[in-house]
Design a protein around this motif. Sequence first.
Motif, PDB file in Angstrom:
ATOM      1  N   THR A 198       3.324  -6.996   9.585  1.00  0.00           N
ATOM      2  CA  THR A 198       2.344  -5.962   9.251  1.00  0.00           C
ATOM      3  C   THR A 198       3.073  -4.648   9.017  1.00  0.00           C
ATOM      4  OG1 THR A 198       2.089  -5.394  11.583  1.00  0.00           O
ATOM      5  CG2 THR A 198       0.543  -7.013  10.692  1.00  0.00           C
ATOM      6  N   CYS A 199       2.392  -3.717   8.358  1.00  0.00           N
ATOM      7  CA  CYS A 199       2.950  -2.384   8.140  1.00  0.00           C
ATOM      8  C   CYS A 199       2.388  -1.460   9.205  1.00  0.00           C
ATOM      9  CB  CYS A 199       2.582  -1.864   6.755  1.00  0.00           C
ATOM     10  SG  CYS A 199       3.069  -0.137   6.526  1.00  0.00           S
ATOM     11  N   SER A 200       3.265  -0.951  10.092  1.00  0.00           N
ATOM     12  CA  SER A 200       2.771  -0.100  11.182  1.00  0.00           C
ATOM     13  C   SER A 200       2.565   1.340  10.724  1.00  0.00           C
ATOM     14  CB  SER A 200       3.728  -0.149  12.375  1.00  0.00           C
ATOM     15  OG  SER A 200       4.980   0.363  11.990  1.00  0.00           O
ATOM     16  N   VAL A 201       2.880   1.629   9.449  1.00  0.00           N
ATOM     17  CA  VAL A 201       2.631   2.975   8.926  1.00  0.00           C
ATOM     18  C   VAL A 201       1.171   3.083   8.476  1.00  0.00           C
ATOM     19  CG1 VAL A 201       3.271   4.683   7.187  1.00  0.00           C
ATOM     20  CG2 VAL A 201       5.035   3.253   8.243  1.00  0.00           C
ATOM     21  N   CYS A 202       0.753   2.203   7.552  1.00  0.00           N
ATOM     22  CA  CYS A 202      -0.603   2.332   6.982  1.00  0.00           C
ATOM     23  C   CYS A 202      -1.503   1.158   7.339  1.00  0.00           C
ATOM     24  CB  CYS A 202      -0.513   2.487   5.469  1.00  0.00           C
ATOM     25  SG  CYS A 202      -0.159   0.930   4.615  1.00  0.00           S
ATOM     26  N   LEU A 203      -0.948   0.155   8.016  1.00  0.00           N
ATOM     27  CA  LEU A 203      -1.692  -1.043   8.410  1.00  0.00           C
ATOM     28  C   LEU A 203      -2.155  -1.857   7.195  1.00  0.00           C
ATOM     29  CD1 LEU A 203      -3.867   0.344  11.359  1.00  0.00           C
ATOM     30  CD2 LEU A 203      -1.422  -0.138  11.291  1.00  0.00           C
ATOM     31  N   GLY A 204      -1.518  -1.605   6.056  1.00  0.00           N
ATOM     32  CA  GLY A 204      -1.876  -2.335   4.838  1.00  0.00           C
ATOM     33  C   GLY A 204      -1.718  -3.837   5.038  1.00  0.00           C
ATOM     34  N   PRO A 205      -2.602  -4.608   4.427  1.00  0.00           N
ATOM     35  CA  PRO A 205      -2.642  -6.054   4.709  1.00  0.00           C
ATOM     36  C   PRO A 205      -1.620  -6.875   3.930  1.00  0.00           C
ATOM     37  CG  PRO A 205      -4.399  -5.473   3.203  1.00  0.00           C
ATOM     38  CD  PRO A 205      -3.685  -4.192   3.530  1.00  0.00           C
ATOM     39  N   GLU A 242       0.837  -1.211   0.000  1.00  0.00           N
ATOM     40  CA  GLU A 242       0.000   0.000   0.000  1.00  0.00           C
ATOM     41  C   GLU A 242       0.868   1.256   0.000  1.00  0.00           C
ATOM     42  OE1 GLU A 242      -3.424  -0.431  -0.001  1.00  0.00           O
ATOM     43  OE2 GLU A 242      -2.954  -2.582  -0.099  1.00  0.00           O
ATOM     44  N   CYS A 243       1.695   1.423   1.047  1.00  0.00           N
ATOM     45  CA  CYS A 243       2.420   2.693   1.209  1.00  0.00           C
ATOM     46  C   CYS A 243       3.888   2.575   0.801  1.00  0.00           C
ATOM     47  CB  CYS A 243       2.295   3.205   2.645  1.00  0.00           C
ATOM     48  SG  CYS A 243       3.271   2.302   3.853  1.00  0.00           S
ATOM     49  N   ARG A 244       4.316   1.378   0.409  1.00  0.00           N
ATOM     50  CA  ARG A 244       5.652   1.120  -0.114  1.00  0.00           C
ATOM     51  C   ARG A 244       6.762   1.289   0.929  1.00  0.00           C
ATOM     52  NH1 ARG A 244       5.763  -0.087  -5.125  1.00  0.00           N
ATOM     53  NH2 ARG A 244       7.942   0.467  -5.450  1.00  0.00           N
TER      54      ARG A 244
END
Lengths: 379, 158
Positions: free
Chosen positions: B54-61, B43-45
Amino acid sequence: MDPSFSNRYCIAGIGHTRYGALPDTSVENLHVQAIQQAVADAGLTKYDIDGVLCLAPVSNFQIGYAVKLSGLLGITPRILGALDQEGASIITLIGYAMMAIDAKQCSVAVISYADNPRSGSRAIYGAPRGTDGIFGWFGTPAAYAMIARAHMEEYGTRAEQLGSVVVACRKHAQLTEHAERHREFSMEQYLSQPMLVDPFRPADCALVSDGGAALIVTSLAHCQSLGIRDPIRILGIGQGHQPQDLSHRQKLTTSGAVASGRQAFAMAGLGTSDIDVAELYDCFSITVPITLEDYGFCDKGEGGPFVENGRIEIGGTLPVNTAGGLLAETGLPGPQLVIEAVRQMRGNCGERQIMDAKVALVSNQGGIMQTHSTLILGR
Amino acid sequence: MAIHDPHGIIVGNIEALYHPTPETLPFWEGCSHGQLWLPQCCECRTVLHPFDSTCSVCLGPTRKWIQASGDGRMITWVIYRRLYNPAFTLPYVVALIALSEGPHIISNLVDCSEATIKAGMPVRIVFDQLTDRIVLPRFRPHSILLEADTYDHSRQIL
Ligand SMILES: [Zn+2]
């Protein structure tokens, strides 16, 4: 916390067990003893307690701990709960007790901790760190040593400055009857200790201790009807936190003390120059200079020079850890620091009493400098 | 299983410390091919830590895996002078390294005398084959720091 909470709540009682190696006493027994002492110190009975707030034993974590504790106390409090901010829990629980009292959910809360990692298992303090054990990354000391090294590289902090923290705490413990470390400990002895995890020597690390400690929190309004004689007023409280893993932090040498201290000082309407005595969470020597910097007692990076030349010793400009802290009094995760601040405010610390001390600052900190809470007390 | 650590840090059984999961397997498989692969948020690269699920910036799955340069810089380090685990030998250096792609990772610094270690020092990855199954990514000093981002980050294996 909102300034309207300042000067309305107090610590009404303090209590603790003996500290050290207590192999013949269960953690439950230690916990109940500590609470019994705190209740008696406040001039209350256990039936006055209607809030039971605690941190579960770190070395033997359990669910449902506050319910279990209430059962051991033979009471059914109106509110109860265990909170886990690791070493920052005790001060944070004081704040939550104030909110609960304000919301009329309870009127007298006990906040407590007991554990026996020294006689039981200290495995948690040497465990592989996350999934990185395969790189030989074990133990709590190494993680704080990473932070210490970063501070040394960035600001030129030296071993002698870490040693100044240790020597001050050891000196103060010699004036503290119940402290675990009573023997003299010089800078030469510090520097000649073999490294544990470079740049830390064993003396840079908190004691591993059995023991229990408890505090009674209530409102000043309740004190009169309860007959509490010497309440120590809570002037400020705050908390501040960082990512759990070192690898997720942009900066290693700054802690949650920045945010936490700002809140506590703002709530109290005080500044660093108002602090007469500081009890700072010294799980490892490096946390003292970092906390002093982050609270604003000196500029960032100046914590090393600040702790030198007896400045943080009794008789110095800012006495720190007047009973010896985690490095020399006992290794419990925080309550002993609050208890010592209360004693300093009551003015009954004997030889180690800071004369005319009117405002005390306490820090609690958890994990690898990832949680932080701050308390300002006044007499 | 016999261990042959080319840098002599590990001398005993570390199977209990080696536990790839479905979410970290691409990292460990990359190591066994002599490559460093990192997860990147679709999502946010944001380029993530190899063990971040998990991505703790955008929570993208969703994450994809990108090949990383293996270059980085020392943030800080410790030197173990006392053993915590009998599978290791003393002394050894555990370092926190800022990878050129962004994530900070824990690893060992090897091929470096203690006195010359410095914060900010450029390092480059080496892959140490310890057993048939286990290849560990470690780092050694690297005098010429390559400009980051000469790598094609769009390469994907998942
Ligand atoms: Zn993302």
